[in-house]
Design a protein around this motif. Structure first.
Motif, mmCIF file in Angstrom:
data_model
loop_
_atom_site.group_PDB
_atom_site.id
_atom_site.type_symbol
_atom_site.label_atom_id
_atom_site.label_comp_id
_atom_site.label_asym_id
_atom_site.label_seq_id
_atom_site.Cartn_x
_atom_site.Cartn_y
_atom_site.Cartn_z
ATOM 1 N N UNK A 2 0.824 -1.204 0.000
ATOM 2 C CA UNK A 2 0.000 0.000 0.000
ATOM 3 C C UNK A 2 0.858 1.255 0.000
ATOM 4 N N UNK A 3 0.372 2.285 -0.687
ATOM 5 C CA UNK A 3 1.085 3.557 -0.732
ATOM 6 C C UNK A 3 0.851 4.391 0.522
ATOM 7 N N UNK A 4 -0.113 4.006 1.342
ATOM 8 C CA UNK A 4 -0.380 4.714 2.586
ATOM 9 C C UNK A 4 -0.878 3.696 3.625
ATOM 10 N N UNK A 5 -0.573 3.896 4.879
ATOM 11 C CA UNK A 5 -0.951 2.912 5.904
ATOM 12 C C UNK A 5 -2.439 3.004 6.260
ATOM 13 N N UNK A 6 -3.016 1.839 6.553
ATOM 14 C CA UNK A 6 -4.394 1.757 7.027
ATOM 15 C C UNK A 6 -4.371 1.275 8.473
ATOM 16 N N UNK A 7 -5.298 1.814 9.246
ATOM 17 C CA UNK A 7 -5.422 1.337 10.629
ATOM 18 C C UNK A 7 -6.257 0.064 10.643
ATOM 19 N N UNK A 50 -6.017 13.854 -9.020
ATOM 20 C CA UNK A 50 -4.708 14.450 -8.810
ATOM 21 C C UNK A 50 -4.341 14.438 -7.320
ATOM 22 N N UNK A 51 -3.099 13.995 -7.061
ATOM 23 C CA UNK A 51 -2.552 13.924 -5.697
ATOM 24 C C UNK A 51 -3.529 13.206 -4.756
ATOM 25 N N UNK A 52 -3.966 12.072 -5.191
ATOM 26 C CA UNK A 52 -4.987 11.332 -4.429
ATOM 27 C C UNK A 52 -4.377 10.662 -3.199
ATOM 28 N N UNK A 53 -3.151 10.189 -3.320
ATOM 29 C CA UNK A 53 -2.518 9.473 -2.212
ATOM 30 C C UNK A 53 -1.640 10.408 -1.390
ATOM 31 N N UNK A 54 -1.292 9.935 -0.185
ATOM 32 C CA UNK A 54 -0.496 10.761 0.720
ATOM 33 C C UNK A 54 0.916 11.005 0.188
ATOM 34 N N UNK A 55 1.386 10.115 -0.676
ATOM 35 C CA UNK A 55 2.723 10.309 -1.251
ATOM 36 C C UNK A 55 2.721 11.276 -2.437
ATOM 37 N N UNK A 56 1.578 11.847 -2.751
ATOM 38 C CA UNK A 56 1.484 12.851 -3.809
ATOM 39 C C UNK A 56 1.295 12.298 -5.207
ATOM 40 N N UNK A 57 1.126 10.986 -5.359
ATOM 41 C CA UNK A 57 0.968 10.367 -6.681
ATOM 42 C C UNK A 57 -0.503 10.446 -7.095
ATOM 43 N N UNK A 58 -0.723 10.700 -8.396
ATOM 44 C CA UNK A 58 -2.090 10.733 -8.924
ATOM 45 C C UNK A 58 -2.667 9.323 -8.984
ATOM 46 N N UNK A 59 -3.988 9.267 -8.985
ATOM 47 C CA UNK A 59 -4.695 7.989 -9.073
ATOM 48 C C UNK A 59 -5.601 7.985 -10.297
ATOM 49 N N UNK A 60 -5.884 6.801 -10.780
ATOM 50 C CA UNK A 60 -6.864 6.604 -11.851
ATOM 51 C C UNK A 60 -8.037 5.818 -11.301
ATOM 52 N N UNK A 61 -9.235 6.332 -11.536
ATOM 53 C CA UNK A 61 -10.439 5.581 -11.148
ATOM 54 C C UNK A 61 -10.878 4.727 -12.321
ATOM 55 N N UNK A 62 -10.978 3.448 -12.101
ATOM 56 C CA UNK A 62 -11.399 2.501 -13.100
ATOM 57 C C UNK A 62 -12.807 2.025 -12.779
ATOM 58 N N UNK A 63 -13.555 1.744 -13.850
ATOM 59 C CA UNK A 63 -14.960 1.343 -13.668
ATOM 60 C C UNK A 63 -15.285 0.182 -14.572
ATOM 61 N N UNK A 64 -16.115 -0.719 -14.031
ATOM 62 C CA UNK A 64 -16.616 -1.863 -14.798
ATOM 63 C C UNK A 64 -18.124 -1.888 -14.677
ATOM 64 N N UNK A 65 -18.802 -1.795 -15.823
ATOM 65 C CA UNK A 65 -20.264 -1.847 -15.835
ATOM 66 C C UNK A 65 -20.729 -3.304 -15.944
ATOM 67 N N UNK A 66 -21.614 -3.686 -15.057
ATOM 68 C CA UNK A 66 -22.135 -5.054 -15.044
ATOM 69 C C UNK A 66 -23.523 -5.149 -15.632
ATOM 70 N N UNK A 67 -24.242 -4.063 -15.739
ATOM 71 C CA UNK A 67 -25.600 -4.060 -16.288
ATOM 72 C C UNK A 67 -25.748 -2.944 -17.316
#
Length: 293
Positions: free
Chosen positions: A166-171, A276-293
């Motif tokens: 993980x790029x950031x810790x979870x409790x 943009x800057x989604x994670x605590x380390x400053x790296x951008x994220x991509x949201x991916x989607x899968x349609x089932x219906x």
């Protein structure tokens, strides 16, 4: 006077004899000259005749070679696919054009499909690929088992495995939020009693419109990667979401995580949004989607 006359007569006779002997010698010499000329003419005629025959033979050989080449072509054509005799030469480009038109129509149909339909198709293709992979898994000596989450005792193993990547810790409360509320959407990959892979998901209503599944965490041990274990875990989770009437599935991953992007896109996920800057380390994220219906 008589002597002079006799001498003149004798001289005339001698001259006549010499002339006659010269004429005779000329006549004797003439036939050989005429025969030589005749022989030369005959030789010239023979050479011309030979040249003509050679020329004719060359023409005949060229003609025969041409026919033999055509016969070879006909033999080669006989080995090719049969072509209809009734079809005119002008019909050949029409057939090619019709094929090209059909290709254009197919590409237009593919481009006219919506992203949701494309993701469904790709998901089905990924599912068939996973079935083939699962059928080939029997050839491996090491058997990897995919199982559902069972109890709190598995929590430390899940946390240990996921925290490595993980790029950031979870409790621990984050893990419990997902696993306790949606235990049926948590799956583990085990080998010889050791947890080597895990996926944690949830499923709830999104804006009171669609029932959205969410893949929160996915991790596989480094020693067991490139064996399609992550794909199997994602397939298992999506199948459980479909059984619970999910409409779509989303997730976020780092834009630099190319293996994860390849894994999800092979299963039919589509890039929906860049964060943009989604994670605590400053790296951008991509949201991916899968349609089932």
């Amino acid at each position: 006077m008589n002597r002079l006359a006799e001498e003149n007569v004798q001289n005339i006779k001698c001259n006549q004899k010499s002339a006659s002997t010269k004429n005779k010698s000329k006549k004797a010499k003439d036939p050989p000259e005429t025969t030589n000329e005749i022989n030369k003419l005959n030789e010239d005629k023979l050479s011309e005749a030979l040249a003509n025959t050679l020329h004719i033979n060359k023409l005949n050989s060229n003609l025969t070679n041409g026919t033999s080449d055509h016969s070879k072509d006909s033999v080669n054509d006989s080995n090719a696919e049969p072509r209809s005799q009734d079809a005119a030469p002008s019909e050949v480009p029409m057939i090619v054009n019709s094929v090209q038109c059909s290709d254009v129509v197919a590409t237009r149909e593919n481009s006219s499909t919506s992203p949701s339909e494309r993701s469904k198709v790709r998901y089905n293709e990924g599912e068939t690929e996973m079935c083939e992979i699962s059928s080939l898994a029997n050839f491996h000596k090491e058997e990897i088992e995919i199982m559902a989450y069972e109890s709190e005792l598995q929590m430390p193993e899940i946390m240990r495995l996921i925290q490595k990547d993980l790029s950031e810790p979870y409790s621990i409360y984050t893990y419990r939020y997902f696993i306790h509320n949606w235990p049926k959407l948590c799956f583990l990959a085990s080998h010889e009693g050791k947890c080597i892979g895990a996926i944690v998901c949830k499923l709830d209503m999104h804006r009171n419109v669609v029932k959205r599944g969410y893949i929160a965490m996915l991790a596989v041990d480094e020693k067991y990667r490139k064996r399609k274990i992550g794909s199997k875990l994602v397939q298992k989770a999506i199948r459980a979401m479909i059984d619970d009437n999910a409409d779509e599935v989303v997730l976020e991953t780092e834009i630099t995580n190319k293996p994860a992007l390849k894994l999800y896109e092979n299963l039919g996920f589509v890039r929906d949004k860049r964060l943009f800057r989604y994670y605590l380390n400053g790296v951008d994220a991509l949201r991916l989607k899968l349609w089932l219906r």
